[in-house]
Design a protein around this motif. Structure first.
Motif, PDB file in Angstrom:
ATOM      1  N   ALA A  77       0.831  -1.209   0.000  1.00  0.00           N
ATOM      2  CA  ALA A  77       0.000   0.000   0.000  1.00  0.00           C
ATOM      3  C   ALA A  77       0.862   1.254   0.000  1.00  0.00           C
ATOM      4  N   ARG A  78       1.908   1.257   0.830  1.00  0.00           N
ATOM      5  CA  ARG A  78       2.797   2.427   0.877  1.00  0.00           C
ATOM      6  C   ARG A  78       3.477   2.651  -0.473  1.00  0.00           C
ATOM      7  N   ALA A  79       3.905   1.568  -1.096  1.00  0.00           N
ATOM      8  CA  ALA A  79       4.582   1.692  -2.391  1.00  0.00           C
ATOM      9  C   ALA A  79       3.628   2.215  -3.456  1.00  0.00           C
ATOM     10  N   ALA A  80       2.391   1.728  -3.442  1.00  0.00           N
ATOM     11  CA  ALA A  80       1.405   2.196  -4.422  1.00  0.00           C
ATOM     12  C   ALA A  80       1.103   3.678  -4.233  1.00  0.00           C
ATOM     13  N   HIS A  98      -7.747  -6.439  -1.722  1.00  0.00           N
ATOM     14  CA  HIS A  98      -8.777  -5.500  -1.290  1.00  0.00           C
ATOM     15  C   HIS A  98      -8.327  -4.687  -0.074  1.00  0.00           C
ATOM     16  N   ARG A  99      -7.516  -5.282   0.767  1.00  0.00           N
ATOM     17  CA  ARG A  99      -6.981  -4.523   1.901  1.00  0.00           C
ATOM     18  C   ARG A  99      -6.023  -3.432   1.429  1.00  0.00           C
ATOM     19  N   VAL A 100      -5.216  -3.767   0.428  1.00  0.00           N
ATOM     20  CA  VAL A 100      -4.334  -2.753  -0.150  1.00  0.00           C
ATOM     21  C   VAL A 100      -5.161  -1.661  -0.821  1.00  0.00           C
ATOM     22  N   ALA A 101      -6.155  -2.065  -1.606  1.00  0.00           N
ATOM     23  CA  ALA A 101      -6.947  -1.092  -2.356  1.00  0.00           C
ATOM     24  C   ALA A 101      -7.679  -0.117  -1.438  1.00  0.00           C
ATOM     25  N   ARG A 102      -8.196  -0.610  -0.318  1.00  0.00           N
ATOM     26  CA  ARG A 102      -8.889   0.281   0.624  1.00  0.00           C
ATOM     27  C   ARG A 102      -7.949   1.379   1.130  1.00  0.00           C
ATOM     28  N   ARG A 103      -6.738   0.993   1.479  1.00  0.00           N
ATOM     29  CA  ARG A 103      -5.766   1.967   1.994  1.00  0.00           C
ATOM     30  C   ARG A 103      -5.359   2.957   0.910  1.00  0.00           C
ATOM     31  N   VAL A 104      -5.172   2.463  -0.299  1.00  0.00           N
ATOM     32  CA  VAL A 104      -4.783   3.350  -1.389  1.00  0.00           C
ATOM     33  C   VAL A 104      -5.916   4.319  -1.713  1.00  0.00           C
ATOM     34  N   ARG A 105      -7.148   3.838  -1.740  1.00  0.00           N
ATOM     35  CA  ARG A 105      -8.297   4.714  -2.028  1.00  0.00           C
ATOM     36  C   ARG A 105      -8.410   5.817  -0.971  1.00  0.00           C
ATOM     37  N   LYS A 106      -8.147   5.488   0.277  1.00  0.00           N
ATOM     38  CA  LYS A 106      -8.227   6.493   1.348  1.00  0.00           C
ATOM     39  C   LYS A 106      -7.179   7.580   1.156  1.00  0.00           C
ATOM     40  N   VAL A 114      -8.849  -0.745 -10.702  1.00  0.00           N
ATOM     41  CA  VAL A 114      -9.443  -1.795 -11.533  1.00  0.00           C
ATOM     42  C   VAL A 114      -9.199  -3.142 -10.875  1.00  0.00           C
ATOM     43  N   ASN A 115     -10.244  -3.942 -10.772  1.00  0.00           N
ATOM     44  CA  ASN A 115     -10.152  -5.290 -10.200  1.00  0.00           C
ATOM     45  C   ASN A 115     -10.255  -6.300 -11.348  1.00  0.00           C
ATOM     46  N   TYR A 116      -9.115  -6.875 -11.723  1.00  0.00           N
ATOM     47  CA  TYR A 116      -9.054  -7.870 -12.799  1.00  0.00           C
ATOM     48  C   TYR A 116      -9.306  -9.238 -12.164  1.00  0.00           C
ATOM     49  N   PHE A 135     -14.156   1.066  -3.240  1.00  0.00           N
ATOM     50  CA  PHE A 135     -12.740   1.194  -3.625  1.00  0.00           C
ATOM     51  C   PHE A 135     -12.404   0.557  -4.974  1.00  0.00           C
ATOM     52  N   VAL A 136     -13.405   0.128  -5.715  1.00  0.00           N
ATOM     53  CA  VAL A 136     -13.168  -0.421  -7.054  1.00  0.00           C
ATOM     54  C   VAL A 136     -14.046   0.320  -8.059  1.00  0.00           C
ATOM     55  N   ASP A 137     -13.429   0.816  -9.142  1.00  0.00           N
ATOM     56  CA  ASP A 137     -14.166   1.543 -10.167  1.00  0.00           C
ATOM     57  C   ASP A 137     -14.635   0.639 -11.298  1.00  0.00           C
ATOM     58  N   LEU A 138     -13.888  -0.450 -11.551  1.00  0.00           N
ATOM     59  CA  LEU A 138     -14.212  -1.301 -12.684  1.00  0.00           C
ATOM     60  C   LEU A 138     -13.744  -2.721 -12.411  1.00  0.00           C
ATOM     61  N   ILE A 139     -14.607  -3.696 -12.699  1.00  0.00           N
ATOM     62  CA  ILE A 139     -14.233  -5.107 -12.628  1.00  0.00           C
ATOM     63  C   ILE A 139     -14.099  -5.648 -14.046  1.00  0.00           C
TER      64      ILE A 139
END
Length: 376
Positions: A77-80, A98-106, A114-116, A135-139
């Motif tokens: 998350a920090r790197a992103a 999803h845990r990383v994405a939540r932190r990045v979105r915040k 994008v969730n592939y 926290f996801v814009d597109l699947i």
């Protein structure tokens, strides 16, 4: 353009490689970093840490490695956030990603995410569809029925791009006649915890099959990150398969194989595309079985079976996955038999199910969907 991409398991690593290649075809100067494995590394991708550290499935393996997993979530998350990318692409592995994405979105509320390969809300925990909208814009969906499911459950925007494994069919598929004299593949899993859980059972199955059908050749394809564990595992097996490492060796083994014993996972779809008759096995600890029986809403676990809506590959789960039962089922497909022919007929219909009307590669469609999102 800068993209941060995270894959947490071998199947996602393969999808990541195809996506990286497609993105660079369209935008040659794109910068891509994050977390991935050997396949993504072949596209000159440098991972923050070895991917196998987070390639865990099930409650108990995660708990056993919880401190390191949490450390890697924080590091990723920090790197992103520090990279300030144009888009974050998370590939499958929802427990980690999803845990990383939540932190990045915040931290970066305007960043596109994008969730592939979205979470399997159609199989269990459907409430996740609505939750991930935060926290996801597109699947990017790999099964044709998923856009309708996410729309019905209130999930994020979801587009079907096709299953990227269809792109590898030519690399995997051999001649049916030649395959009848090929090796038996032994595939106990792509995660350390699954390999450990199925190791003794697969060893017993191979020994009993070899006693009933002497002279068979056995091959165990694995990744570089797991080769030491695999070699330690088979050291105690009465009959030891040849271990092959890397994608080229794996593809060659799939093209030649007469049959396979495989842990449930993406590999079962690869086997179906390679036209290799297969017996599927899986075990989880009793507590996870108890939870799964109350939450899972599908009656089959192997991807070819789910896509076809029928039991193309027999599934032996939990107590049914024992050496004698697996060897008996394998004995029914290593030679020409009605069961072998039935399986080949069933997997022959997979191409139609996975085909796209416009004949574009799924990885190309995934890249276009990401670029369109950024342009919107």
């Amino acid at each position: 353009m800068k993209i941060f991409m995270i894959a947490g398991e071998p199947s996602g690593d393969l999808l990541g490689r195809g996506l990286i290649h497609a993105l660079r075809e369209k935008t040659p100067d794109v910068e891509i970093g994050g977390v991935g494995g050997d396949a993504m590394a072949s596209e000159n991708f440098v991972s923050l840490f070895p991917m196998h550290e987070i390639s865990l499935m099930g409650v108990l393996p995660v708990l056993a490695n919880l401190r390191n997993v949490l450390r890697r979530i924080d590091q990723t998350a920090r790197a992103a956030i520090a990279a300030r990318p144009d888009v974050l692409v998370i590939i499958d592995s929802p427990d980690f990603n999803h845990r990383v994405a939540r932190r990045v979105r915040k931290a970066l509320p305007d960043l596109k995410i994008v969730n592939y390969v979205g979470p399997t809300v159609w199989a269990w925990r459907p409430g996740r569809a609505r939750k991930i909208r935060a926290f996801v814009d597109l699947i990017l969906a790999i099964f044709p029925f998923e856009p309708e499911v996410h729309a019905r459950l209130g999930g994020p925007r979801c587009v079907y791009i096709g299953h990227p494994l269809i792109e590898r069919r030519d690399a995997l598929q051999g001649d049916d006649a030649a395959k009848t004299s090929g090796p038996v593949l032994v595939l106990p899993g792509s995660r350390a915890s699954v390999i450990q859980r199925l190791g003794a059972v697969f060893g017993a199955a191979v020994a009993q099959l070899d006693a009933a059908h002497p002279g068979l050749d056995y091959v165990l394809p694995t990744s570089r990150g797991l080769v030491e564990q695999v070699e330690a595992l088979i050291a105690s097996w009465p009959v030891k398969p040849r271990v092959v490492v890397g994608e080229e060796e794996k593809n060659a083994a799939f093209r030649a194989a007469r049959a396979a014993l495989a842990a449930s996972g993406t590999v079962t779809l690869e086997l179906a595309l390679s036209r290799t008759p297969t017996i599927v096995a899986y075990k989880v600890p009793k507590i996870e079985e108890w939870i799964a029986r109350r939450l899972i809403q599908v009656s089959m676990v192997a991807q070819p079976n789910i896509i076809l809506g029928e039991m193309a590959f027999p599934e032996l789960l939990q107590d049914e996955a024992n050496g004698a039962a697996l060897a008996g089922k394998l004995g029914g497909i290593v030679e020409d038999s009605p069961e072998r022919r039935r399986q080949l007929e069933a997997v022959g219909r997979l191409g139609e199910k996975l085909a796209l009307a416009d004949n574009r590669r799924p990885s190309e469609k995934a890249a276009d969907a990401i670029l369109d999102l950024l342009a919107s």
